[in-house]
Every structure is written in structure tokens, then in C-alpha cells.
Design a protein around this motif. Sequence first.
Motif, PDB file in Angstrom:
ATOM      1  N   MET A   1       0.840  -1.182   0.000  1.00 26.87           N
ATOM      2  CA  MET A   1       0.000   0.000   0.000  1.00 26.87           C
ATOM      3  C   MET A   1       0.877   1.234   0.000  1.00 26.87           C
ATOM      4  SD  MET A   1      -2.950   0.945   2.749  1.00 26.87           S
ATOM      5  CE  MET A   1      -2.270   2.226   3.725  1.00 26.87           C
ATOM      6  N   LYS A   2       0.538   2.172  -0.854  1.00 27.09           N
ATOM      7  CA  LYS A   2       1.334   3.396  -0.964  1.00 27.09           C
ATOM      8  C   LYS A   2       0.930   4.370   0.122  1.00 27.09           C
ATOM      9  CE  LYS A   2       2.767   6.952  -4.219  1.00 27.09           C
ATOM     10  NZ  LYS A   2       2.614   7.521  -5.543  1.00 27.09           N
ATOM     11  N   THR A   3       1.885   4.891   0.840  1.00 26.49           N
ATOM     12  CA  THR A   3       1.590   5.810   1.929  1.00 26.49           C
ATOM     13  C   THR A   3       1.707   7.240   1.461  1.00 26.49           C
ATOM     14  OG1 THR A   3       3.880   5.714   2.623  1.00 26.49           O
ATOM     15  CG2 THR A   3       2.371   4.205   3.698  1.00 26.49           C
ATOM     16  N   ASN A   4       0.850   8.094   1.979  1.00 28.26           N
ATOM     17  CA  ASN A   4       0.845   9.508   1.625  1.00 28.26           C
ATOM     18  C   ASN A   4       1.759  10.267   2.583  1.00 28.26           C
ATOM     19  OD1 ASN A   4       0.269  11.996   0.624  1.00 28.26           O
ATOM     20  ND2 ASN A   4      -1.701  12.197   1.646  1.00 28.26           N
ATOM     21  N   GLY A   5       3.049  10.221   2.312  1.00 32.56           N
ATOM     22  CA  GLY A   5       3.990  10.911   3.171  1.00 32.56           C
ATOM     23  C   GLY A   5       4.477  10.026   4.297  1.00 32.56           C
ATOM     24  N   LYS A   6       5.535  10.504   4.943  1.00 43.27           N
ATOM     25  CA  LYS A   6       6.166   9.689   5.972  1.00 43.27           C
ATOM     26  C   LYS A   6       5.296   9.549   7.221  1.00 43.27           C
ATOM     27  CE  LYS A   6      10.723   8.970   7.895  1.00 43.27           C
ATOM     28  NZ  LYS A   6      12.080   9.485   8.048  1.00 43.27           N
ATOM     29  N   ILE A   7       4.406  10.548   7.487  1.00 45.10           N
ATOM     30  CA  ILE A   7       3.587  10.473   8.687  1.00 45.10           C
ATOM     31  C   ILE A   7       2.641   9.292   8.636  1.00 45.10           C
ATOM     32  CG2 ILE A   7       1.767  11.954   7.741  1.00 45.10           C
ATOM     33  CD1 ILE A   7       3.037  11.838  11.370  1.00 45.10           C
ATOM     34  N   GLN A   8       2.289   8.816   7.417  1.00 47.85           N
ATOM     35  CA  GLN A   8       1.389   7.677   7.292  1.00 47.85           C
ATOM     36  C   GLN A   8       2.028   6.397   7.808  1.00 47.85           C
ATOM     37  OE1 GLN A   8      -1.702   7.964   6.378  1.00 47.85           O
ATOM     38  NE2 GLN A   8      -1.671  10.088   5.760  1.00 47.85           N
ATOM     39  N   LEU A   9       3.346   6.385   7.937  1.00 44.44           N
ATOM     40  CA  LEU A   9       4.027   5.209   8.448  1.00 44.44           C
ATOM     41  C   LEU A   9       3.853   5.071   9.962  1.00 44.44           C
ATOM     42  CD1 LEU A   9       7.384   5.501   6.454  1.00 44.44           C
ATOM     43  CD2 LEU A   9       5.436   4.045   5.921  1.00 44.44           C
ATOM     44  N   TYR A  10       3.371   6.121  10.615  1.00 45.69           N
ATOM     45  CA  TYR A  10       3.255   6.116  12.066  1.00 45.69           C
ATOM     46  C   TYR A  10       1.819   6.438  12.485  1.00 45.69           C
ATOM     47  CZ  TYR A  10       8.275   6.598  11.367  1.00 45.69           C
ATOM     48  OH  TYR A  10       9.567   6.422  10.949  1.00 45.69           O
ATOM     49  N   PRO A  11       0.872   5.549  12.225  1.00 50.24           N
ATOM     50  CA  PRO A  11      -0.528   5.836  12.591  1.00 50.24           C
ATOM     51  C   PRO A  11      -0.736   5.964  14.093  1.00 50.24           C
ATOM     52  CG  PRO A  11      -0.268   3.537  11.921  1.00 50.24           C
ATOM     53  CD  PRO A  11       1.021   4.229  11.595  1.00 50.24           C
ATOM     54  N   LEU A  12      -0.014   5.175  14.890  1.00 50.60           N
ATOM     55  CA  LEU A  12      -0.183   5.237  16.335  1.00 50.60           C
ATOM     56  C   LEU A  12       0.339   6.544  16.913  1.00 50.60           C
ATOM     57  CD1 LEU A  12       0.672   1.580  17.405  1.00 50.60           C
ATOM     58  CD2 LEU A  12      -1.565   2.646  17.201  1.00 50.60           C
ATOM     59  N   VAL A  13       1.307   7.158  16.232  1.00 53.90           N
ATOM     60  CA  VAL A  13       1.809   8.459  16.686  1.00 53.90           C
ATOM     61  C   VAL A  13       0.715   9.507  16.550  1.00 53.90           C
ATOM     62  CG1 VAL A  13       3.514  10.268  16.263  1.00 53.90           C
ATOM     63  CG2 VAL A  13       4.189   7.868  16.117  1.00 53.90           C
ATOM     64  N   ARG A  14       0.010   9.491  15.423  1.00 51.34           N
ATOM     65  CA  ARG A  14      -1.092  10.431  15.232  1.00 51.34           C
ATOM     66  C   ARG A  14      -2.201  10.179  16.253  1.00 51.34           C
ATOM     67  NH1 ARG A  14      -3.127   9.612   9.497  1.00 51.34           N
ATOM     68  NH2 ARG A  14      -2.296   7.525   9.823  1.00 51.34           N
ATOM     69  N   MET A  15      -2.500   8.910  16.490  1.00 54.70           N
ATOM     70  CA  MET A  15      -3.540   8.580  17.471  1.00 54.70           C
ATOM     71  C   MET A  15      -3.160   9.083  18.862  1.00 54.70           C
ATOM     72  SD  MET A  15      -4.501   4.703  16.241  1.00 54.70           S
ATOM     73  CE  MET A  15      -5.511   4.429  17.697  1.00 54.70           C
ATOM     74  N   THR A  16      -1.899   8.916  19.220  1.00 54.68           N
ATOM     75  CA  THR A  16      -1.443   9.375  20.535  1.00 54.68           C
ATOM     76  C   THR A  16      -1.541  10.885  20.650  1.00 54.68           C
ATOM     77  OG1 THR A  16       0.116   7.516  20.600  1.00 54.68           O
ATOM     78  CG2 THR A  16       0.472   9.299  22.163  1.00 54.68           C
ATOM     79  N   ALA A  17      -1.131  11.595  19.588  1.00 55.82           N
ATOM     80  CA  ALA A  17      -1.194  13.060  19.605  1.00 55.82           C
ATOM     81  C   ALA A  17      -2.635  13.544  19.761  1.00 55.82           C
ATOM     82  CB  ALA A  17      -0.576  13.620  18.325  1.00 55.82           C
ATOM     83  N   ILE A  18      -3.564  12.940  19.024  1.00 58.32           N
ATOM     84  CA  ILE A  18      -4.969  13.347  19.120  1.00 58.32           C
ATOM     85  C   ILE A  18      -5.541  13.000  20.491  1.00 58.32           C
ATOM     86  CG2 ILE A  18      -7.273  12.958  18.163  1.00 58.32           C
ATOM     87  CD1 ILE A  18      -5.463  14.593  16.383  1.00 58.32           C
ATOM     88  N   LEU A  19      -5.146  11.845  21.038  1.00 60.60           N
ATOM     89  CA  LEU A  19      -5.614  11.447  22.371  1.00 60.60           C
ATOM     90  C   LEU A  19      -5.144  12.450  23.427  1.00 60.60           C
ATOM     91  CD1 LEU A  19      -7.046   9.154  24.022  1.00 60.60           C
ATOM     92  CD2 LEU A  19      -4.763   8.180  24.363  1.00 60.60           C
ATOM     93  N   ILE A  20      -3.896  12.893  23.326  1.00 66.56           N
ATOM     94  CA  ILE A  20      -3.357  13.861  24.280  1.00 66.56           C
ATOM     95  C   ILE A  20      -4.085  15.197  24.158  1.00 66.56           C
ATOM     96  CG2 ILE A  20      -1.309  15.236  24.822  1.00 66.56           C
ATOM     97  CD1 ILE A  20       0.376  12.777  24.140  1.00 66.56           C
ATOM     98  N   VAL A  21      -4.331  15.630  22.922  1.00 67.30           N
ATOM     99  CA  VAL A  21      -5.069  16.884  22.721  1.00 67.30           C
ATOM    100  C   VAL A  21      -6.470  16.772  23.335  1.00 67.30           C
ATOM    101  CG1 VAL A  21      -6.072  18.421  20.995  1.00 67.30           C
ATOM    102  CG2 VAL A  21      -3.770  17.529  20.668  1.00 67.30           C
ATOM    103  N   GLY A  22      -7.121  15.623  23.125  1.00 67.92           N
ATOM    104  CA  GLY A  22      -8.441  15.414  23.708  1.00 67.92           C
ATOM    105  C   GLY A  22      -8.413  15.436  25.234  1.00 67.92           C
ATOM    106  N   MET A  23      -7.386  14.826  25.821  1.00 71.06           N
ATOM    107  CA  MET A  23      -7.269  14.822  27.281  1.00 71.06           C
ATOM    108  C   MET A  23      -7.032  16.226  27.823  1.00 71.06           C
ATOM    109  SD  MET A  23      -5.129  11.362  28.110  1.00 71.06           S
ATOM    110  CE  MET A  23      -5.958   9.767  28.089  1.00 71.06           C
ATOM    111  N   LEU A  24      -6.199  16.997  27.148  1.00 63.85           N
ATOM    112  CA  LEU A  24      -5.973  18.372  27.584  1.00 63.85           C
ATOM    113  C   LEU A  24      -7.248  19.200  27.461  1.00 63.85           C
ATOM    114  CD1 LEU A  24      -2.456  19.043  26.009  1.00 63.85           C
ATOM    115  CD2 LEU A  24      -2.992  18.607  28.408  1.00 63.85           C
ATOM    116  N   ALA A  25      -8.003  18.968  26.369  1.00 64.23           N
ATOM    117  CA  ALA A  25      -9.278  19.674  26.211  1.00 64.23           C
ATOM    118  C   ALA A  25     -10.253  19.272  27.315  1.00 64.23           C
ATOM    119  CB  ALA A  25      -9.872  19.366  24.831  1.00 64.23           C
ATOM    120  N   GLY A  26     -10.293  17.970  27.631  1.00 60.73           N
ATOM    121  CA  GLY A  26     -11.171  17.511  28.705  1.00 60.73           C
ATOM    122  C   GLY A  26     -10.781  18.081  30.050  1.00 60.73           C
ATOM    123  N   TYR A  27      -9.479  18.243  30.288  1.00 61.65           N
ATOM    124  CA  TYR A  27      -9.010  18.789  31.561  1.00 61.65           C
ATOM    125  C   TYR A  27      -9.414  20.261  31.704  1.00 61.65           C
ATOM    126  CZ  TYR A  27      -5.790  20.221  35.260  1.00 61.65           C
ATOM    127  OH  TYR A  27      -5.252  20.736  36.409  1.00 61.65           O
TER     128      TYR A  27
END
Length: 421
Positions: A1-27
Motif C-alpha cells: 500500500m502506498k503511503t501519503n507521506g512519511k507520517i502515514q508510516l506512524y498511525p499510532l503516533v497520530r492517534m497518541t497526539a490526538i488522544l493527548i489533545v483530547g485529554m488536555l481539552a477535557g481537563y
Amino acid sequence: MKTNGKIQLYPLVRMTAILIVGMLAGYHAIGNISYITWLIGTVVALLLTLVVRHDTIQSMLVLLVIFLLGGSLMSRTCHNQSFVPEETSAFYEARQAALSFREQLVDCFRDAGLTDQEMAVVSAMTFGDKSHIDKELRQDYSRTGASHVLALSGLHLGIIYFVFSLMMERWRRRYHHVLRPVIEGAILLTIWSYVFLVGLSPSVVRAAIMITVYSLLSLQNRNKASLNTLAFTAIIMLVIRPMNIFDIGFQLSFVAVAFILLFERHIYSLLPSLTNPILRWLWRLTSVSIAAQMGVAPLTAYYFHQVSCSFLLTNLVVVVITTLIIYLSLLFFLLMWLPTVQTWIVVPLSALTRMQNTFLQKIASLPGAAIEHIHLHPLQVLLVYVIIFAIYAMIYRISLYKRKFISTFGFAELTSARKIK
């Protein structure tokens, strides 16, 4: 599968970043948005994700689910809606029993003849008990950038994992296909028992989860150390205990490992291939120290108002001595039924600890050992990281275009030369 840029190689990194943003928003939304509202939003977004079939919209909805989940977890935690209070839970009682047993083990060092400060440093490195270290010695470790050896982390658990793996290597080779999962399970059980014994601090739990993932992936011969592995570890720790996001040890630990994974190989490649194994090892240790310091320097400046300028010199010495101290400490407890041998082990253990403390005291007393009285705003810390990653992205793009230029024009020159011949 062709990835759209290098960030696509790290899906869990994006998930972690969004989870942290959500936690900060919740706080920050405590008192304005209730836990039920966060939970309803999470469920609705999840249902929309299952219904919508458009790939782009579905991907955005998945990120929205993760964001709302982070807000829900933080909101529930801040409202103390846990089903079993920690003080009355069986887990809390078991943890207190483990910490009590840890105190008995720490007393073994004192009974064997270690003096107060030597015993304090060895117990911190071995069991994560830093309560016996005085303020002056703690400050010396901090000024010289060696505080990480006092906090149980990947270095300490990695050594323990290596020791037990070495002890099991004979059976692992003989029963490779049959007992290898059992052997790995026994080693991991030992690691997690040790993690529980030392109090489940965020840095040691992070290291234990990464070692567990490393061990499981090694059974499948897959890539074991990556940003995805680190991100997966962060997700587990944040879901179990969202308040880890505000823990200084948690932040320093993950940022240091992330920067090592991102930058260490680039720093190491700055020097040509070294043939001497000692020089190669020293340069590897130096590149790891530089990468880790790049990551933790903004945070240490923010939390502790100082940045060490002598971390390269101290790490070259301290990491070696710390490794020997941990080996001797393990040997000390493995031979508890031989008190005479233990007294022999205490002699080099005491000498190494005293040597390390004296060395760090001398370095800390030097002028310019650390830049002090730094006061940063959280936005300034964020800006520093943005600048670091912007420079990294620029260098990466330049090197990418350089390789593409060389491959294109170099191939053209080679083709023309062949035609002339």
C-alpha cells in the motif's frame, strides 16, 4: 500500500497526539462539559464512523472518536468516577505490601555495609527509592545531567532483561520452537514483578511495556523499536491513568526515547564509519546522549529552570558505572544465601558508587556546568519543539532532494559516458 507521506508510516503516533489533545481539552473543560456529554459525543462519532463509507471522512471521524475518548477519560478521572477507590482496592493493598518488601531489600544494602549516600544511590538505581538521597547530592546529579540514572527507566530494565535473557539463552537455543514463548513469558513475568515491586512509576512502566512489546515482536521477527511501539506504550499508559499526562517523569521519559528514535541515527551518521569498536561504542553513546538531551532540554528548563552543559562528559562515565552498579546489585541479591560472598560484592559496589558521586560533585562544582535561572512559558517550550522539528523537516527535505538530484544526474552522466565509449 502506498503511503501519503512519511507520517502515514506512524498511525499510532497520530492517534497518541490526538488522544493527548483530547485529554488536555477535557481537563480544561472541567465544569463546562460533563463526562456524560463527552461520552455521548464519543458514541455518536463512533456510530458515524461505522456508517460513513467515504475514506477521508471516515478517517477524520476516527480521529474525532479518539479526541472525544481522550476528553471522556480525563473528565471521568477528574470527577473521581472510578468504581473502586484506590485506597480500598486489592491492587492498592498489594502495592503497599510490595513497597514494604522493597524497604526490607533496601535495608539489606545498609546491613551489608553501604554508607548512607552510597546506599541511597544504589537503592535509587536498583529499586527506585530516592527518599534517602540528600538535597545536595540530588542537585549534583541534576546539574550534570545525570538525574536519569537515579530514576528507573529503560536503561535499568534493559540491563535486567538482558541478564535474565542471558541466563535463559541455553534453554532458548535448545528448545527454540517449543519453549521459547514459555521462556519469554517467564522473563516478562519477572520483569513485571520487579516493576510492581518498585512502585509502578511511569518511567519504569513505560520501559516494561516497551520491553513486553519488544519481546512479543521478537517471536514474530518484526521491527521491535519504533515510534509506533513508543506511541502504543503511551496510549496504554494514558488510557489506564490519564493523569500520567501531567507527570514530569512520564513526559521526560517519552520525549527522550522519541528523540533518540528520531535523531540518534542522523547524529551517528555525521561521523564516517569507525573501525575501532571502542570508538564506535563511544560515538554511539554520545549520539544517544545528544539526541536525548535535545528532547528533554526544553522540559528541564521549564520544570527545573536549568539546562546541563556537561551532560556529554558525565554520561560517558556515568552510564558505564551505572551499568556495573546494577550488575553488582543483581548479583548481590541472587547470592543472598551466601552472606560471605555478599560482603565481597559490597566492596566494589561501594567503591563504584563513591567514585560516581565524587565525580559528579567535581563536575557540578565547575563554572558553567549548567545554565540556571531559566524561566519559560509553556508556549515558549512548544515553540522550541516546533523549531526543532521544523529544522529536522528542512534537513530531511534537503537530503531527500540531494539524493534525488544525485540519482538523476549521476545516472545521466553515466549513460552519456557509456555512449561515448
